[in-house]
Design a protein around this motif. Structure first.
Motif, short mmCIF file in Angstrom:
data_model
loop_
_atom_site.label_atom_id
_atom_site.label_comp_id
_atom_site.label_asym_id
_atom_site.label_seq_id
_atom_site.Cartn_x
_atom_site.Cartn_y
_atom_site.Cartn_z
N ILE A 1 -2.03 -19.30 1.70
CA ILE A 1 -3.49 -19.26 1.77
C ILE A 1 -3.91 -17.93 2.38
O ILE A 1 -3.36 -17.48 3.40
N PHE A 2 -4.89 -17.28 1.76
CA PHE A 2 -5.37 -15.99 2.23
C PHE A 2 -6.69 -16.15 2.99
O PHE A 2 -7.53 -16.97 2.60
N PRO A 3 -6.90 -15.34 4.02
CA PRO A 3 -8.21 -15.35 4.68
C PRO A 3 -9.31 -14.91 3.72
O PRO A 3 -9.06 -14.16 2.77
N ALA A 4 -10.52 -15.36 3.98
CA ALA A 4 -11.64 -15.02 3.10
C ALA A 4 -11.90 -13.52 3.07
O ALA A 4 -12.43 -12.99 2.08
N THR A 5 -11.55 -12.83 4.14
CA THR A 5 -11.80 -11.38 4.24
C THR A 5 -10.66 -10.53 3.68
O THR A 5 -10.73 -9.31 3.71
N ALA B 1 -1.63 -8.86 -1.72
CA ALA B 1 -0.37 -8.39 -2.31
C ALA B 1 0.69 -8.20 -1.24
O ALA B 1 1.87 -8.52 -1.45
N ALA B 2 0.29 -7.67 -0.09
CA ALA B 2 1.24 -7.45 1.00
C ALA B 2 1.82 -8.77 1.50
O ALA B 2 3.01 -8.86 1.82
N ALA B 3 0.97 -9.79 1.59
CA ALA B 3 1.46 -11.10 2.03
C ALA B 3 2.51 -11.65 1.07
O ALA B 3 3.54 -12.20 1.50
N LEU B 4 2.27 -11.49 -0.23
CA LEU B 4 3.22 -11.98 -1.22
C LEU B 4 4.52 -11.17 -1.20
O LEU B 4 5.62 -11.73 -1.24
N LEU B 5 4.39 -9.85 -1.12
CA LEU B 5 5.58 -9.00 -1.09
C LEU B 5 6.40 -9.22 0.18
O LEU B 5 7.64 -9.22 0.14
N SER B 6 5.73 -9.38 1.31
CA SER B 6 6.46 -9.59 2.55
C SER B 6 7.21 -10.92 2.53
O SER B 6 8.33 -11.03 3.05
#
Length: 324
Positions: free
Chosen positions: A145-149, A156-161
């Motif tokens: 889940i990504f923050p609204a901001t 992309a960084a969250a997925l790659l990390s």
């Protein structure tokens, strides 16, 4: 009666007098003016020679310091990163020579380099945010889940990390089954390239900033995208360091300077702006050790640096004594 000949003679006499005055004035002033000019020239020449001598002395001292630090580096970093796997991340425009030198010092520190991920110019292109968002939404695990901001690069960084690093030592050197298709899809889309076996996750990451700040109307956006990536990898790992060279002047396209201005991210992600020097490479290792203890810092000689290197490199924070 005054005739034309009188006017002509008078006019000629006036101009002749002016000419004589100019000649006499120039002759009288010539020697002092030349003396002053020569004196000024000599002073500038001597000052220039003095500055050149100072510069040569500083260069000689720097070379000596670099030689000493390079010779002592194996001893200075020995065992500092034993048991840790480190992912190397190249930004567009980063230096291959700097990265290879840093990798050598990481080896000396006992770390294992899991592999290398190279971000492409297409990854940083603001015009391609729609494609980036589409791939992330397609590939992300259902529980991500990504923050609204969050920006496109934050997501992309969250997925790659999640694909390349982990905070769990027990999961180190193992692939993340929830992100199995990320690498092949991002490579097919021309967004990244990889070398080694980075799918076997690392615990730490070092990102290499471009040698020169990004320029043009998208320079600040591209630098900000790299800051987002560094922040995302830091959240997904035990620590991340953004490494680069000290920019000659403040630039909005310099990721290191931009990260140091980002209050929240600078509290988590460390920077080193002397990665192209022996002491800077030691600082990267020490910064990673500091990251393992939950601390971060900004190191080097550029604007925003707090010290050349971390002072305390212990992995475990010193307990605070309680009062009686």
């Amino acid at each position: 009666m005054i005739d034309f000949r009188y006017h002509l003679v008078s006019t000629v006499a006036i101009f002749l007098a002016l000419a004589v005055g100019i000649v006499l004035g120039t002759t009288l002033l010539q020697d002092p003016a030349l003396d002053l000019a020569k004196k000024t020239s000599d002073e500038l020449y001597n000052a220039n020679n003095g500055l050149r001598a100072d510069l040569d002395a500083l260069r000689g001292r720097e070379a000596g310091n670099d030689t000493f630090i390079a010779g002592m580096t194996p001893e200075m970093v020995a065992g500092d990163l034993t048991g840790q796997r480190v992912l190397l991340i190249d930004a567009p425009g980063s230096s291959t020579a700097v990265r290879e030198a840093v990798q050598q010092v990481l080896d000396q520190a006992g770390a294992e380099v899991s592999g290398r991920v190279t971000l492409t110019e297409k990854f940083l292109d603001p015009k391609g945010k729609g494609v980036l968002d589409g791939l992330v939404n397609q590939l992300k695990p259902v529980n991500m889940i990504f923050p609204a901001t969050a920006t496109s690069w934050d997501r992309a960084a969250a997925l790659l990390s999640a694909t390349f690093v982990t905070t769990d030592q027990a999961q180190s050197a193992t692939p993340n089954p929830a992100t199995a298709d990320v690498i092949s899809t991002f490579e097919a889309g021309g967004l990244i390239s990889t070398e080694g076996d980075p799918a076997k996750r690392a615990t730490l990451a070092v990102m290499f900033a471009p040698e020169k700040p990004y320029e043009g109307e998208n320079g600040e956006i591209q630098a900000g995208a790299l800051v987002s990536v560094a922040g995302g990898f830091d959240l997904g790992s035990k620590g991340t360091v953004l490494a680069g060279g000290a920019a000659g002047a403040a630039s909005l396209g310099d990721p290191v300077a931009l990260l140091r201005d980002e209050g929240e991210i600078s509290k988590r992600v460390s920077t080193v702006d002397t990665a192209d020097t022996p002491v800077g490479r030691v600082a990267i290792v020490y910064s990673l050790r500091e990251q393992l203890s939950g601390r971060a810092g900004q190191y080097g000689i550029g604007k925003g640096a707090s010290a050349p290197i971390p002072v305390d490199t212990s992995a475990t924070p010193t307990p605070t004594e309680s009062g009686s």
